[in-house]
Design an enzyme around this catalytic site. Structure first.
Site, PDB file in Angstrom:
ATOM      1  N   SER A  94       0.857  -1.521   0.124  1.00  0.00           N
ATOM      2  CA  SER A  94       0.109  -0.331  -0.042  1.00  0.00           C
ATOM      3  C   SER A  94       0.774   1.524  -0.310  1.00  0.00           C
ATOM      4  CB  SER A  94      -1.102  -0.232   0.838  1.00  0.00           C
ATOM      5  OG  SER A  94      -1.944   1.010   0.750  1.00  0.00           O
ATOM      6  N   ASP A 216     -10.513  -3.971  -5.767  1.00  0.00           N
ATOM      7  CA  ASP A 216      -9.596  -3.540  -4.400  1.00  0.00           C
ATOM      8  C   ASP A 216      -9.964  -1.777  -4.345  1.00  0.00           C
ATOM      9  OD1 ASP A 216      -7.549  -1.795  -2.394  1.00  0.00           O
ATOM     10  OD2 ASP A 216      -6.236  -3.237  -4.249  1.00  0.00           O
ATOM     11  N   HIS A 244      -7.768  -5.297  -0.616  1.00  0.00           N
ATOM     12  CA  HIS A 244      -6.048  -3.962  -0.629  1.00  0.00           C
ATOM     13  C   HIS A 244      -5.118  -5.165   0.238  1.00  0.00           C
ATOM     14  CE1 HIS A 244      -3.651  -0.867  -1.177  1.00  0.00           C
ATOM     15  NE2 HIS A 244      -3.808  -0.545   0.273  1.00  0.00           N
TER      16      HIS A 244
END
Length: 265
Positions: A94, A216, A244
């Site tokens: 991320s 996502d 995610h």
């Protein structure tokens, strides 16, 4: 305070090459527990907590330093210097993916490959760029977090995690969010969701792997394709994993994709 203690750095394995795993917003290094150990038979595997997360030294949290992702990238470089890492493989989930991009530019000999898991250089839409959120949506998200950290955690964790048929995953992410100091969480969220690192992509000089999850909401497929077009020597893998956080929800697929990438080095 040493860098090792500040960032709660942990090392397993004694391979000649180092793999450095960085966690995402509201999480800690425990989020890599299904993935990182799978490489310890061939690599020196390093995990750590960003300052403000997990077992890091909370007293080291500097609101000015960490107002942008550059502060976190500086920490990554310092960890690398302390451990003598050269030509390492960085695995960032991320928001940490862009920290790795910045770190690779700061210290060109530190990293030889980047693995970007659910990355996004900008979360806000902009002209012909589709980041997944409007500016109004991000403002509302940050206002919600500012006013009700617990409520935000309970509401957002299931959305971010996906995989609604496996509620235990959302519960873990919720608990992780809730453990984070609210003031630090608000500050880190602003640094994350207001970041724009598109111009930094040109500085990447090493091969990169983009792991793009299906469905996502944080980093939509269009972002994966954008990064693939902008990053030289990049490989885009469209995963079957949804949500995610494939390091938690689909660790075997995540490991297999990274294995293929590092084997080609």
């Amino acid at each position: 305070m040493s860098v090792i203690n500040r960032n709660n750095v942990k090392t397993i394995g004694d391979g000649a090459q180092t793999m450095l795993f960085a966690h995402g917003f509201g999480c800690d290094q425990n989020m890599w527990r299904y993935v990182a150990p799978q490489f310890a038979d061939r690599f020196r595997v390093v995990t750590f907590d960003h300052v403000g997360a997990g077992g890091s030294d909370l007293s080291a949290y500097d609101f000015e330093k960490y107002s942008t992702l550059d502060g976190y990238a500086t920490d990554i470089v310092e960890i690398g210097q302390e451990l003598g890492i050269e030509n390492g493989i960085f695995v960032g989930h991320s928001v940490s993916a862009m920290m790795g991009v910045l770190a690779s530019a700061k210290a060109p000999t530190l990293l030889s490959r980047l693995v970007l898991v659910g990355p996004s250089p900008r979360y806000i839409d902009d002209l012909d760029y589709q980041g997944g959120f409007s500016r109004q949506q991000v403002d509302e998200l940050l206002e919600f977090l500012d006013s009700n950290h617990m409520g935000w955690s309970l509401a957002m964790a299931p959305v971010i995690m996906g995989n609604s048929d496996r509620p235990e995953l959302s519960e873990e992410l919720t608990n992780s969010f809730c453990k984070t100091d609210p003031e630090i969480a608000k500050h880190f969220a602003r640094a994350t969701f207001m970041a724009d690192n598109r111009a930094d992509l040109d500085q990447v000089k090493v091969p990169s792997l983009i792991l793009q999850c299906a469905e996502d909401v944080i980093a939509p497929v269009a972002v994966g394709h954008y990064l693939h077009a902008k990053l030289p020597e990049s490989t885009l893998v469209l995963m079957k994993a949804t949500g995610h956080c494939p390091n938690l929800s689909h660790p075997q697929e995540t490991v297999a994709a990274i294995e293929t990438f590092v084997a080609a080095a």
